[in-house]
Scaffold this motif. Sequence first.
Motif, PDB file in Angstrom:
ATOM      1  N   GLY A   1       0.776  -1.232   0.000  1.00 50.51           N
ATOM      2  CA  GLY A   1       0.000   0.000   0.000  1.00 50.51           C
ATOM      3  C   GLY A   1       0.809   1.285   0.000  1.00 50.51           C
ATOM      4  O   GLY A   1       0.294   2.350  -0.324  1.00 50.51           O
ATOM      5  N   ASP A   2       2.063   1.193   0.355  1.00 48.59           N
ATOM      6  CA  ASP A   2       2.912   2.381   0.446  1.00 48.59           C
ATOM      7  C   ASP A   2       3.814   2.445  -0.788  1.00 48.59           C
ATOM      8  O   ASP A   2       4.709   1.622  -0.947  1.00 48.59           O
ATOM      9  CB  ASP A   2       3.756   2.298   1.722  1.00 48.59           C
ATOM     10  N   PRO A   3       3.593   3.415  -1.682  1.00 51.14           N
ATOM     11  CA  PRO A   3       4.376   3.479  -2.922  1.00 51.14           C
ATOM     12  C   PRO A   3       5.866   3.741  -2.709  1.00 51.14           C
ATOM     13  O   PRO A   3       6.669   3.509  -3.614  1.00 51.14           O
ATOM     14  CB  PRO A   3       3.724   4.614  -3.710  1.00 51.14           C
ATOM     15  N   SER A   4       6.263   4.179  -1.524  1.00 52.80           N
ATOM     16  CA  SER A   4       7.692   4.447  -1.298  1.00 52.80           C
ATOM     17  C   SER A   4       8.527   3.174  -1.414  1.00 52.80           C
ATOM     18  O   SER A   4       9.693   3.226  -1.802  1.00 52.80           O
ATOM     19  CB  SER A   4       7.913   5.111   0.061  1.00 52.80           C
ATOM     20  N   PHE A   5       7.933   2.011  -1.102  1.00 55.72           N
ATOM     21  CA  PHE A   5       8.673   0.755  -1.234  1.00 55.72           C
ATOM     22  C   PHE A   5       8.972   0.470  -2.706  1.00 55.72           C
ATOM     23  O   PHE A   5      10.070   0.042  -3.049  1.00 55.72           O
ATOM     24  CB  PHE A   5       7.895  -0.413  -0.617  1.00 55.72           C
ATOM     25  N   ARG A   6       7.997   0.715  -3.589  1.00 55.04           N
ATOM     26  CA  ARG A   6       8.215   0.498  -5.022  1.00 55.04           C
ATOM     27  C   ARG A   6       9.250   1.477  -5.567  1.00 55.04           C
ATOM     28  O   ARG A   6      10.113   1.107  -6.355  1.00 55.04           O
ATOM     29  CB  ARG A   6       6.899   0.629  -5.791  1.00 55.04           C
ATOM     30  N   MET A   7       9.152   2.724  -5.141  1.00 58.91           N
ATOM     31  CA  MET A   7      10.114   3.726  -5.613  1.00 58.91           C
ATOM     32  C   MET A   7      11.533   3.378  -5.158  1.00 58.91           C
ATOM     33  O   MET A   7      12.487   3.484  -5.926  1.00 58.91           O
ATOM     34  CB  MET A   7       9.703   5.119  -5.149  1.00 58.91           C
ATOM     35  N   ALA A   8      11.666   2.966  -3.904  1.00 61.82           N
ATOM     36  CA  ALA A   8      12.983   2.590  -3.383  1.00 61.82           C
ATOM     37  C   ALA A   8      13.525   1.373  -4.125  1.00 61.82           C
ATOM     38  O   ALA A   8      14.713   1.308  -4.442  1.00 61.82           O
ATOM     39  CB  ALA A   8      12.892   2.305  -1.887  1.00 61.82           C
ATOM     40  N   ALA A   9      12.656   0.410  -4.413  1.00 68.70           N
ATOM     41  CA  ALA A   9      13.090  -0.789  -5.129  1.00 68.70           C
ATOM     42  C   ALA A   9      13.601  -0.431  -6.519  1.00 68.70           C
ATOM     43  O   ALA A   9      14.590  -0.998  -6.985  1.00 68.70           O
ATOM     44  CB  ALA A   9      11.939  -1.796  -5.219  1.00 68.70           C
ATOM     45  N   LYS A  10      12.963   0.507  -7.176  1.00 70.70           N
ATOM     46  CA  LYS A  10      13.414   0.938  -8.508  1.00 70.70           C
ATOM     47  C   LYS A  10      14.762   1.664  -8.408  1.00 70.70           C
ATOM     48  O   LYS A  10      15.619   1.513  -9.272  1.00 70.70           O
ATOM     49  CB  LYS A  10      12.374   1.819  -9.192  1.00 70.70           C
ATOM     50  N   ARG A  11      14.964   2.444  -7.344  1.00 73.95           N
ATOM     51  CA  ARG A  11      16.265   3.111  -7.146  1.00 73.95           C
ATOM     52  C   ARG A  11      17.372   2.080  -6.958  1.00 73.95           C
ATOM     53  O   ARG A  11      18.456   2.194  -7.528  1.00 73.95           O
ATOM     54  CB  ARG A  11      16.216   4.050  -5.939  1.00 73.95           C
ATOM     55  N   VAL A  12      17.090   1.046  -6.163  1.00 76.07           N
ATOM     56  CA  VAL A  12      18.092   0.005  -5.926  1.00 76.07           C
ATOM     57  C   VAL A  12      18.347  -0.774  -7.212  1.00 76.07           C
ATOM     58  O   VAL A  12      19.493  -1.102  -7.533  1.00 76.07           O
ATOM     59  CB  VAL A  12      17.653  -0.932  -4.777  1.00 76.07           C
ATOM     60  N   GLN A  13      17.302  -1.053  -7.966  1.00 72.40           N
ATOM     61  CA  GLN A  13      17.477  -1.757  -9.233  1.00 72.40           C
ATOM     62  C   GLN A  13      18.429  -0.992 -10.146  1.00 72.40           C
ATOM     63  O   GLN A  13      19.284  -1.590 -10.807  1.00 72.40           O
ATOM     64  CB  GLN A  13      16.128  -1.937  -9.922  1.00 72.40           C
ATOM     65  N   ALA A  14      18.323   0.323 -10.159  1.00 73.39           N
ATOM     66  CA  ALA A  14      19.199   1.144 -10.995  1.00 73.39           C
ATOM     67  C   ALA A  14      20.664   1.002 -10.574  1.00 73.39           C
ATOM     68  O   ALA A  14      21.562   1.098 -11.415  1.00 73.39           O
ATOM     69  CB  ALA A  14      18.769   2.605 -10.946  1.00 73.39           C
ATOM     70  N   LEU A  15      20.911   0.757  -9.291  1.00 68.85           N
ATOM     71  CA  LEU A  15      22.283   0.563  -8.821  1.00 68.85           C
ATOM     72  C   LEU A  15      22.903  -0.703  -9.419  1.00 68.85           C
ATOM     73  O   LEU A  15      24.109  -0.781  -9.604  1.00 68.85           O
ATOM     74  CB  LEU A  15      22.330   0.481  -7.294  1.00 68.85           C
ATOM     75  N   TYR A  16      22.064  -1.690  -9.688  1.00 69.93           N
ATOM     76  CA  TYR A  16      22.530  -2.957 -10.235  1.00 69.93           C
ATOM     77  C   TYR A  16      22.611  -2.950 -11.758  1.00 69.93           C
ATOM     78  O   TYR A  16      23.206  -3.855 -12.345  1.00 69.93           O
ATOM     79  CB  TYR A  16      21.592  -4.093  -9.812  1.00 69.93           C
ATOM     80  N   ALA A  17      22.016  -1.972 -12.401  1.00 69.42           N
ATOM     81  CA  ALA A  17      21.967  -1.943 -13.868  1.00 69.42           C
ATOM     82  C   ALA A  17      23.377  -1.966 -14.449  1.00 69.42           C
ATOM     83  O   ALA A  17      24.268  -1.250 -14.005  1.00 69.42           O
ATOM     84  CB  ALA A  17      21.219  -0.703 -14.344  1.00 69.42           C
ATOM     85  N   GLY A  18      23.566  -2.800 -15.426  1.00 71.72           N
ATOM     86  CA  GLY A  18      24.853  -2.869 -16.106  1.00 71.72           C
ATOM     87  C   GLY A  18      25.910  -3.685 -15.393  1.00 71.72           C
ATOM     88  O   GLY A  18      27.043  -3.772 -15.863  1.00 71.72           O
ATOM     89  N   ILE A  19      25.569  -4.270 -14.275  1.00 69.50           N
ATOM     90  CA  ILE A  19      26.534  -5.089 -13.532  1.00 69.50           C
ATOM     91  C   ILE A  19      26.169  -6.552 -13.734  1.00 69.50           C
ATOM     92  O   ILE A  19      25.045  -6.960 -13.461  1.00 69.50           O
ATOM     93  CB  ILE A  19      26.538  -4.741 -12.030  1.00 69.50           C
ATOM     94  N   ASP A  20      27.111  -7.326 -14.222  1.00 74.41           N
ATOM     95  CA  ASP A  20      26.904  -8.761 -14.426  1.00 74.41           C
ATOM     96  C   ASP A  20      27.450  -9.491 -13.206  1.00 74.41           C
ATOM     97  O   ASP A  20      28.633  -9.837 -13.141  1.00 74.41           O
ATOM     98  CB  ASP A  20      27.610  -9.202 -15.709  1.00 74.41           C
ATOM     99  N   GLY A  21      26.592  -9.676 -12.212  1.00 71.65           N
ATOM    100  CA  GLY A  21      27.006 -10.297 -10.955  1.00 71.65           C
ATOM    101  C   GLY A  21      27.660 -11.650 -11.113  1.00 71.65           C
ATOM    102  O   GLY A  21      28.735 -11.897 -10.556  1.00 71.65           O
ATOM    103  N   PRO A  22      27.059 -12.582 -11.874  1.00 73.29           N
ATOM    104  CA  PRO A  22      27.697 -13.887 -12.040  1.00 73.29           C
ATOM    105  C   PRO A  22      29.078 -13.791 -12.686  1.00 73.29           C
ATOM    106  O   PRO A  22      30.008 -14.485 -12.268  1.00 73.29           O
ATOM    107  CB  PRO A  22      26.714 -14.651 -12.933  1.00 73.29           C
ATOM    108  N   ALA A  23      29.230 -12.927 -13.678  1.00 71.25           N
ATOM    109  CA  ALA A  23      30.538 -12.778 -14.326  1.00 71.25           C
ATOM    110  C   ALA A  23      31.559 -12.187 -13.356  1.00 71.25           C
ATOM    111  O   ALA A  23      32.715 -12.621 -13.323  1.00 71.25           O
ATOM    112  CB  ALA A  23      30.430 -11.911 -15.575  1.00 71.25           C
ATOM    113  N   CYS A  24      31.142 -11.216 -12.560  1.00 75.09           N
ATOM    114  CA  CYS A  24      32.050 -10.617 -11.570  1.00 75.09           C
ATOM    115  C   CYS A  24      32.472 -11.650 -10.527  1.00 75.09           C
ATOM    116  O   CYS A  24      33.636 -11.695 -10.131  1.00 75.09           O
ATOM    117  CB  CYS A  24      31.378  -9.422 -10.892  1.00 75.09           C
ATOM    118  N   ALA A  25      31.517 -12.480 -10.089  1.00 70.73           N
ATOM    119  CA  ALA A  25      31.842 -13.513  -9.107  1.00 70.73           C
ATOM    120  C   ALA A  25      32.812 -14.528  -9.698  1.00 70.73           C
ATOM    121  O   ALA A  25      33.785 -14.927  -9.043  1.00 70.73           O
ATOM    122  CB  ALA A  25      30.569 -14.202  -8.631  1.00 70.73           C
TER     123      ALA A  25
END
Length: 88
Positions: free
Chosen positions: A51-75
Amino acid sequence: MCSGTPFMAFPLHPEQELNVGLGVRHGMALGIGPRHMTEARVAAAARRLTGDPSFRMAAKRVQALYAGIDGPACAAKAIVDYLATTHD
C-alpha cells in the motif's frame, strides 16, 4: 534486489539477515524475525508493503544501482583471480 521488487522476508541465516537488512536500509523491504512472526504481523507488513508506494520507488532506485553489472561474471572473475594468485 536487482529485480526492483519490494519484498518481505523472514531471515533465518546470517547472509539472509544481511540481505534483508540492506533491503530495509534502502527502504525497499520489510523483515520479520522468525520469533516475531505472527499472522497479524505478516498481514500488517504485507498491507504496508503493497500500500505504500515508497517501497516500489525505493526498489526501482536500488534496481538502478545494479543496472549494467553482471554479478555472475564478476563472481566468476573474482574466483578465477583468487585461484590464480593463491595456487601458483
